[in-house]
Motif scaffolding. Sequence first.
Motif, PDB file in Angstrom:
ATOM      1  N   ASP A 141      28.635 -36.740  -3.829  1.00 28.45           N
ATOM      2  CA  ASP A 141      29.910 -36.639  -3.115  1.00 28.45           C
ATOM      3  C   ASP A 141      31.048 -36.711  -4.139  1.00 28.45           C
ATOM      4  O   ASP A 141      31.152 -37.699  -4.883  1.00 28.45           O
ATOM      5  CB  ASP A 141      30.030 -37.781  -2.110  1.00 28.45           C
ATOM      6  N   PRO A 142      31.922 -35.704  -4.194  1.00 28.29           N
ATOM      7  CA  PRO A 142      32.976 -35.693  -5.212  1.00 28.29           C
ATOM      8  C   PRO A 142      33.975 -36.822  -5.070  1.00 28.29           C
ATOM      9  O   PRO A 142      34.758 -37.083  -6.004  1.00 28.29           O
ATOM     10  CB  PRO A 142      33.644 -34.320  -5.024  1.00 28.29           C
ATOM     11  N   LEU A 149      38.721 -41.576 -11.102  1.00 22.14           N
ATOM     12  CA  LEU A 149      39.962 -41.120 -11.730  1.00 22.14           C
ATOM     13  C   LEU A 149      41.153 -41.936 -11.249  1.00 22.14           C
ATOM     14  O   LEU A 149      42.060 -42.250 -12.031  1.00 22.14           O
ATOM     15  CB  LEU A 149      40.169 -39.629 -11.447  1.00 22.14           C
ATOM     16  N   ASP A 150      41.142 -42.281  -9.980  1.00 18.34           N
ATOM     17  CA  ASP A 150      42.216 -43.124  -9.446  1.00 18.34           C
ATOM     18  C   ASP A 150      42.197 -44.499 -10.115  1.00 18.34           C
ATOM     19  O   ASP A 150      43.250 -45.029 -10.491  1.00 18.34           O
ATOM     20  CB  ASP A 150      42.052 -43.253  -7.935  1.00 18.34           C
ATOM     21  N   ARG A 151      41.004 -45.072 -10.294  1.00 18.77           N
ATOM     22  CA  ARG A 151      40.895 -46.388 -10.939  1.00 18.77           C
ATOM     23  C   ARG A 151      41.384 -46.332 -12.392  1.00 18.77           C
ATOM     24  O   ARG A 151      41.907 -47.323 -12.920  1.00 18.77           O
ATOM     25  CB  ARG A 151      39.447 -46.862 -10.918  1.00 18.77           C
ATOM     26  N   ARG A 159      41.080 -31.337 -13.907  1.00 18.38           N
ATOM     27  CA  ARG A 159      39.659 -31.700 -13.880  1.00 18.38           C
ATOM     28  C   ARG A 159      38.884 -31.113 -15.056  1.00 18.38           C
ATOM     29  O   ARG A 159      37.805 -31.603 -15.389  1.00 18.38           O
ATOM     30  CB  ARG A 159      39.017 -31.271 -12.552  1.00 18.38           C
ATOM     31  N   ARG A 160      39.397 -30.089 -15.695  1.00 17.56           N
ATOM     32  CA  ARG A 160      38.735 -29.561 -16.881  1.00 17.56           C
ATOM     33  C   ARG A 160      38.941 -30.459 -18.101  1.00 17.56           C
ATOM     34  O   ARG A 160      38.364 -30.230 -19.156  1.00 17.56           O
ATOM     35  CB  ARG A 160      39.242 -28.142 -17.196  1.00 17.56           C
ATOM     36  N   VAL A 175      27.686 -33.757  -8.904  1.00 20.57           N
ATOM     37  CA  VAL A 175      28.969 -34.357  -8.556  1.00 20.57           C
ATOM     38  C   VAL A 175      30.082 -33.826  -9.443  1.00 20.57           C
ATOM     39  O   VAL A 175      31.209 -33.626  -8.997  1.00 20.57           O
ATOM     40  CB  VAL A 175      28.907 -35.899  -8.604  1.00 20.57           C
ATOM     41  N   GLY A 176      29.767 -33.588 -10.717  1.00 20.09           N
ATOM     42  CA  GLY A 176      30.773 -33.001 -11.592  1.00 20.09           C
ATOM     43  C   GLY A 176      31.198 -31.627 -11.124  1.00 20.09           C
ATOM     44  O   GLY A 176      32.397 -31.307 -11.071  1.00 20.09           O
ATOM     45  N   ARG A 177      30.225 -30.822 -10.770  1.00 19.13           N
ATOM     46  CA  ARG A 177      30.552 -29.480 -10.277  1.00 19.13           C
ATOM     47  C   ARG A 177      31.357 -29.541  -8.988  1.00 19.13           C
ATOM     48  O   ARG A 177      32.322 -28.802  -8.802  1.00 19.13           O
ATOM     49  CB  ARG A 177      29.266 -28.692 -10.069  1.00 19.13           C
ATOM     50  N   ALA A 178      30.963 -30.440  -8.092  1.00 24.01           N
ATOM     51  CA  ALA A 178      31.670 -30.555  -6.817  1.00 24.01           C
ATOM     52  C   ALA A 178      33.116 -30.989  -7.016  1.00 24.01           C
ATOM     53  O   ALA A 178      34.000 -30.600  -6.239  1.00 24.01           O
ATOM     54  CB  ALA A 178      30.951 -31.544  -5.911  1.00 24.01           C
TER      55      ALA A 178
END
Length: 221
Positions: A141-142, A149-151, A159-160, A175-178
């Motif tokens: 799950d993304p 990232l929020d933390r 995202r790249r 998950v990375g791809r999503a």
Amino acid sequence: MIWLFDLDNTLVDRAGAFEAWASGAVAAAGASADDLAAILEVDEGGHGSKEALARVLIDRLGWADDVPGAIGRFRTGVLERVRLYDGVLFSLDVLRGAGHPVAVVTNGTSAQQRGKIARCGLDEHVDAVVVSGEEGVAKPDPRMVEIALDRLGVADVDRREVWMVGDAAHADVAVGRAAGTRTVWVSHGRSWDGPDRPDVVAPTTREAIALAASPPGAVLS
């Protein structure tokens, strides 16, 4: 760059810890090599059903435990034996020393995953930890990436500019791809046999970090 790391079989050798514990449990029960092979198969390197593993342990080793009790026994065994892969702390420290935020993004229960992190002394070498059992969502799950990232205080980053590093194609690469990040697969000697090869493939986490950080401006040498 932002670095998100899986925990089990990426930063710590969970598979090795489980095999060491299972070998001892099989010997203590007077069971066979076939029993050990069956236990390792159903464990699936930590990705298998914990309930199914508990039932195999009860059946093969003659335990009197119920399923929750058996789960508790093997989780304790793993926790007592888990170790960091060689050089991982050094690599994390180099990344953070160069100003690159680092987080652990892991599936599992809070007690087990936080226990591994504390036992291995990872706490002081990362900037954030996201555990699926605490969040109510799990990789792939993304939202797991978005929480991390929020933390880290970089929720709006491109995202790249983010690397998701892990050993599990179905969870870490997925998950990375999503989430639209770059992906790093720690292969442990396996071959990538599907389409859409990850951005970086390497046999160990340290080599994976070095390859991912190797373009101009790399922080690792």
